[in-house]
Design an enzyme around this catalytic site. Structure first.
Site, PDB file in Angstrom:
ATOM      1  N   ASP A 249      13.074  32.997 -14.306  1.00  0.00           N
ATOM      2  CA  ASP A 249      13.678  33.858 -15.329  1.00  0.00           C
ATOM      3  C   ASP A 249      12.646  34.902 -15.745  1.00  0.00           C
ATOM      4  O   ASP A 249      11.759  35.233 -14.965  1.00  0.00           O
ATOM      5  CB  ASP A 249      14.174  33.022 -16.513  1.00  0.00           C
ATOM      6  N   HIS A 272      12.574  37.473 -13.376  1.00  0.00           N
ATOM      7  CA  HIS A 272      13.464  38.524 -13.879  1.00  0.00           C
ATOM      8  C   HIS A 272      12.713  39.670 -14.525  1.00  0.00           C
ATOM      9  O   HIS A 272      13.322  40.504 -15.187  1.00  0.00           O
ATOM     10  CB  HIS A 272      14.467  37.932 -14.868  1.00  0.00           C
TER      11      HIS A 272
END
Length: 444
Positions: A249, A272
């Site tokens: 993430d 991310h």
């Protein structure tokens, strides 16, 4: 006779010398007592600079199988009540298995947790049954804490990931622990550690002040869900430096009501990217401002540097600088997304939005895995203002074709070389539009 007189004379002289010496000593002692000069302390009475507590002395086995939670809690209680600076040591050859544990303050003196060995979590999520599923190692209400040591904190998150609704849509979406949570801590340092395979987020700072994080390696598989590296919420005065994050993430995420945050010398990816947000979910009011990200290498991530907000929220994102960023095969290297929707169902259009203004992207270079290397998608009701693009060069990762920019309700300026060509509308047109809108509404 002369010899006797000479001997007597010598004796008299010796007596005079001894008497003078005694007088001088007495005077010196008197002078010393008047000035209260410091005296040397014996080894037994001199205060030690730091107290060392070995977790093994509290019953920890360190074999990775025996539950060492009680031993760790006892060591913490002793350290926290100590009136002198204290260090808790997890030595190199120890692997301590810890169940969920609260490590709370306030403590009476400075405290250092030296993790030179390894701390591991139970690998069975059922251990958390009846407990707060969001916590594993939970530090609360502490001042002047240091966590360091060169060792490893391992969340053993594999079973949690398998049960995640993001891996198996038939499973209910349930919370999972953050490996290291620091809540209401101040004047704190976290440095020189490996934090790996957390059940969900790796490190979370909530309601913290004046925290320095440096020399960390935060690692989890790219496929591990919601495993943010460092998550910051309701905090100010945070410094993150010289840290590597590779997770499933956001490498670093900054959310509600956080300010005065400096991030530098970061290696990020996969994951991310570095994100501000998400913000404004469920029509909430949130603010993030005074954030600087300077000198980062971002590789093989789903986003580069990003601001993401939900429709319907309110608040402000302002004074954000992304500078000296190297992108390697990054999708969406530069992105502002005011239509963020992390939901299984489409999100309904809303008329309100968080205001975004005074955002700078400076010297951002490298390669983009997506055709749109710059995407600034802002709200119709609250356009983005004063966006700066300066010295940008984002080429296609495959070396073929070209990259593009996309802008919607985005106002600002560019300087230096900017590729792909910028699409910002200038702020003058925004002001003209605002004035015209005001005149029009006045006649309605």
């Amino acid at each position: 006779m002369s010899y006797s007189r000479g001997g007597t004379l010598v004796t008299l002289l010796l007596l005079l010398v001894v008497a003078s010496s005694l007088a001088l000593t007495a005077n010196a002692n008197s002078f010393e007592s008047l000035l209260q000069l410091p005296r040397r302390q014996s080894r037994s009475t001199r205060p030690r600079s730091e107290r060392l507590l070995h977790v093994g002395n509290f019953g920890a086995k360190g074999n990775g199988v025996t539950d060492d939670t009680k031993a760790f809690a006892d060591a913490w209680k002793t350290a926290c009540s100590s009136k002198v600076k204290t260090r808790i040591l997890v030595p190199e050859n120890y692997t301590c298995l810890l169940r969920p544990i609260d490590l709370s303050g306030p403590c009476k003196a400075r405290l250092t947790l030296q993790i030179s060995g390894t701390i591991i979590a139970p690998n069975d999520p059922d251990v958390w049954e009846g407990l707060n599923r969001r916590k594993w190692l939970y530090f609360h209400g502490l001042s002047r804490l240091t966590v360091e040591g060169g060792g490893t904190v391992n969340g053993m998150g594999q079973e949690w990931w398998e049960r995640s609704c993001k891996h198996n849509h038939s499973n209910p979406c349930r919370g999972a622990p953050t490996a290291l949570t620091f809540h209401k801590c101040k004047n704190m340092r976290v440095e020189n550690l490996n934090v790996i395979d957390s059940q969900q987020m790796h490190i979370a700072l909530t309601s913290c002040r004046r925290v320095t994080i440096s020399g960390l390696k935060v690692i989890a598989p790219a496929t591990s869900p919601n495993t943010d590296g460092i998550h910051i919420s309701v905090s100010r005065g945070i410094v993150i430096d010289n840290t590597t994050v590779s997770t499933g993430d956001d490498c670093i995420s900054i959310v509600k009501n956080s300010t005065q945050i400096s991030i530098s010398n970061i290696i990020c990816g996969p994951g991310h990217g570095i994100s501000i947000g998400s913000l404004g979910k469920s029509k909430s009011w949130e603010e993030v401002r005074d954030i600087t990200v300077d000198t980062a290498i971002i590789s093989d991530t789903a986003n580069g540097v990003r601001i993401k907000t939900w429709q319907g929220g309110s608040g402000l994102v302002s004074k954000i600088i992304f500078r000296n960023i190297k992108m390697n095969n990054v999708s969406n290297p530069i992105i502002i997304d005011q239509y963020y929707c992390d939901s299984r169902k489409p999100c309904a259009n809303q008329t309100s939005a968080i205001s975004i203004e005074n955002i700078s992207f400076v010297h951002v270079r490298g390669t983009s895995a997506s055709k749109e290397a710059i995407k600034i998608s802002c709200s119709d009701s609250s356009p983005c203002r004063n966006i700066l693009l300066q010295d940008i060069d984002l080429e296609p990762s495959n070396g073929d074709g070209f990259t593009e920019s996309f802008c919607w309700e985005a106002y600002g300026s560019s300087s230096g070389q900017v590729y792909p060509p910028p699409c910002l509308s200038d702020d003058t047109s925004f002001l003209e539009q605002s004035v015209q809108s005001g005149i029009t509404s006045a006649y309605l």
